[in-house]
Write a protein that holds these residues in place. Structure first.
Motif: not given
Lengths: 485, 485
Positions: B135-152
């Motif tokens: 698992i990649l354990p970054i989990t929240f409501g917007a996960q279907g739209s947000c992108r990895i670069g933004g997460n970082v």
């Protein structure tokens, strides 16, 4: 101070005049105590030793040193192994010992956080955490001597990284005195805080070159009520890494240590102490020391037993400690190996990392290459392999004259680091760069990384007065440790 | 480009001339798609939109923008909520959308690491990790739209932080294109690497102001084979926090979520969907959604049942999901509350944190103060309280004219942030500063923090062309979002 040029003598005199009488030590005997590191390999006599009792006192000192252009190096427990904390700048350095800032300011078992001053000995901090039914999971051999400020500044690793992370992962906040004496207050125990740049990250692992950490807020964890320890014998490093892959999946994030030791290391420990006995029925090429811990309602013993029973294709023999005393005896093998490996003399320490999936190949390749190219060298191999971290040390043969040690160490390091490069690994997994690994680091670092690092150094220490010449080269060139001996 | 001064028009023309034909979009309809964020609250029309397919293409673009002094802002999934990623620099900005750099470059289940390009949607990355039993354990409501670069870049948080950490804790390496077009390659999957300054830390959470992340190496974890989910009703926030303190100790680091929801939030969810029913026999003031997970030989169900049974002095009623479908229904309450809270209109989002031990007092004090000072405001309160993180949102009454919203939101934010200040908390726990929280951030930040932050900005983006005006104020002043609507 006799050998100093007049301008430096004047600067130092101004410093002594401006500081409280008992802040600075300068007599020869006192200076000697702050001159040599734990390994004995690194020596540097300071111009003076400052022992601040508070961030205010350190701020005053740093402001004056900044004005007088006096070089400064912070010093913790002197267990860092890369020569970063002893005086070494060619023009002389004042050592700042944090030893009098050694208080635990607070422990909060609801926040799972503690605030500790930089000079606090790690083991004292750990003890106070345990008194609150928590653990501070920075754990390694030097914990009885190293200090929190050093742990933070070097991003210390150790046995429990695979579960709890490096020191960086445990820092919630920092208090730092900058090169010009300003105090940066980032001492918070918040678990989440995304307000702007996370400045504390810059002080973690930068080995005192960007600021002097005076206190840290650290994450704690629930104190485990169960700890299970096992030692198993295996046929190869590859088998050990296969076992690790299964352990990660089957021990459900409850694994707290997974230490590889090759047979040679076990023999060093057995030879060092008469009361230690071969831990398993017969000798095996490779051993792994496994620890799992849990705080709650888990059948941890059953979990470990079941896991090892199912791994009987890999595990040739093994023992699970039946008591804390038995577990301590297993760990004693690991500790005695480290202590006895150099027979009291000099030896080469390396501290490298590769990806977990290439660790077995890396160890085999490296030991083969060493056996072929430097057959006289005795390799001692162990490490925190759950993090891909191997300590591959080289002990000179008993018959070798000490004058030949440096040549052997240099040649062996070249062999090892070349194979690290081929695996895309790191020449310093947890010890840092300091001065000892600087040449090897600079040779390998890409120009952009060095350029960005220099810009950060310039931004935080524009006069280059703080731990100058560690990690990055000083304008004075790379300091040669041999000069100091 | 009509409104641009001639020098800017010339610069843009030079950019278009120098780039491959299909790298840049400039027609009105296309630009519109990159102009508004997910919340709808933030709008800014770009000068042009660049959609690089590789770091080389982005490097070329950035080099040209640097030369031509064109401002640039990177854009991911536009779910960041603080207005950082829409064009906003007064003189105009080119948006860099990472959407065409969306590959998963590698997944390694032995290294427990994956390498993902910045434009990859989080959920796609998570799916590929799961295909490798991780698992990649970054989990929240917007996960279907947000992108990895933004997460970082925003150091994203979410539901699983209490067990797995923030995005920062999961980053092993980064690849970044700098403001001047140079490519910094720090893309490694090593678990331990103490070679010099940890430069990647600077790009994490700095909201695109220091460089554009093009790829990230991320930590993975074993995919749990068991997940248990419970919803419990309690008398007060204080009771919820007492339950959390026990859960941390008794669930042995297997707790993966602990979400507080006040009754008002449950009612919002129930009103939003006819097929949702009150989850417990009667209504309770406070609910907690608890998740625990394990990958191995642990009686997880027994652990959770035992824990809740022993907490009967705190837990008034509760349900443990008997199936994945039931667990999903419990999580649906949480999701529907977030989705429906604003009734499709504007509302004030806050995202604050305090120490875990003061969270209950903080919530009580704040809700009391709001009720007294702004009785017309509807407060919706929920959060990741295991991290001390509360989202305390303010919905305007249905009768309020939209022209009065800003006044209400501003007044409510002042009330909330004042109490955050009194508790030594953070006004932005996980969303960052961007432009929306900038005034509040700058008002509170100490001068030295700002000075050091400016020095870092200068070191990495000397011409101030990259995401200028986010976090730190631009020389052009604080941008007023209202102008863009």
């Amino acid at each position: 101070m006799n050998a100093l040029p007049p301008s430096q003598q004047k600067a130092l005199a101004a410093l002594f005049a401006a500081m409280p009488a008992d802040l600075l030590l300068s007599d020869g005997e006192a200076l000697e105590r702050y001159s040599r590191d734990w390994s004995g390999d690194h020596y540097g006599r300071p111009l003076a030793v400052a022992r601040p009792r508070s961030k205010e006192e350190l701020s005053l000192l740093m402001g004056c040193c900044y004005e007088q252009q006096i070089h400064v190096v912070p010093q913790g427990g002197l267990t860092g192994l890369v020569g970063a904390a002893v005086a070494s700048y060619p023009g002389g350095e004042v050592v700042v010992s944090l030893e009098r800032m050694n208080k635990v300011r607070s422990v909060n078992p609801i926040d799972f956080a503690m605030v500790v001053e930089a000079g606090c000995i790690l083991e004292d901090a750990k003890r106070q955490a345990e008194a609150a039914d928590c653990i501070l999971p920075i754990t390694f051999g030097a914990q009885g001597s190293c200090r929190i400020g050093g742990n933070v500044s070097t991003n210390a690793g150790g046995f429990n990284v695979l579960r709890y992370g490096m020191s960086r992962d445990l820092v919630l906040g920092l208090e730092v005195v900058l090169a010009d004496g300003q105090v940066w207050n980032g001492l918070r125990t918040l678990r989440k805080d995304n307000r702007g740049y996370d400045l504390k990250q810059l002080f973690i692992g930068s080995e005192g070159t960007l600021g002097i950490v005076t206190a840290a807020a650290l994450k704690l964890f629930p104190k485990p009520t169960q700890v299970e320890t096992a030692l198993v014998g295996l046929a190869s490093v590859d088998a050990a890494m296969q076992l690790y892959a299964r352990a990660r999946r089957e021990c459900s994030d409850l694994l707290s240590a997974f230490e590889l030791i090759l047979r040679g290391g076990i023999e060093i420990a057995l030879n060092a102490r008469d009361d230690l006995h071969d831990p398993l029925g017969e000798a095996y090429p490779v051993y792994v020391l496994i620890e799992a811990s849990a705080a709650g309602r888990v059948d941890l013993r059953g979990l470990l037993e079941g896991f090892l029973a199912d791994a009987s294709d890999l595990v040739l023999d093994g023992v699970i400690a039946g008591s804390r005393a038995q577990a301590d005896r297993l760990w004693l093998l690991r500790e005695m190996m480290v202590e006895a490996q150099g027979r009291g003399g000099r030896y080469l320490r390396t501290d490298v990392s590769v990806s977990i999936s290439s660790l077995a190949t890396f160890v085999t390749d490296t030991l083969d290459a060493l056996a072929q190219m430097l057959p006289e060298a005795i390799a001692v191999t162990y490490g925190h392999v759950g993090d891909g971290n191997i300590h591959l040390n080289i002990v000179p043969p008993e018959t070798m004259p000490p004058a030949d040690f440096d040549g052997l160490f240099h040649a062996a390091e070249e062999v090892i680091f070349d194979i690290v490069d081929r695996h895309g690994g790191s020449i310093s997994a947890e010890h840092g760069i300091g001065r000892v690994k600087q040449a090897a680091f600079l040779k390998r670092a890409d120009p952009l990384t060095l350029e960005l690092s220099r810009r950060i150094k310039d931004a935080f220490d524009p006069k280059h007065l703080l731990s100058e010449g560690r990690i990055l080269a000083s304008a004075q060139g790379v300091w040669n440790d041999a000069e100091a001996r």
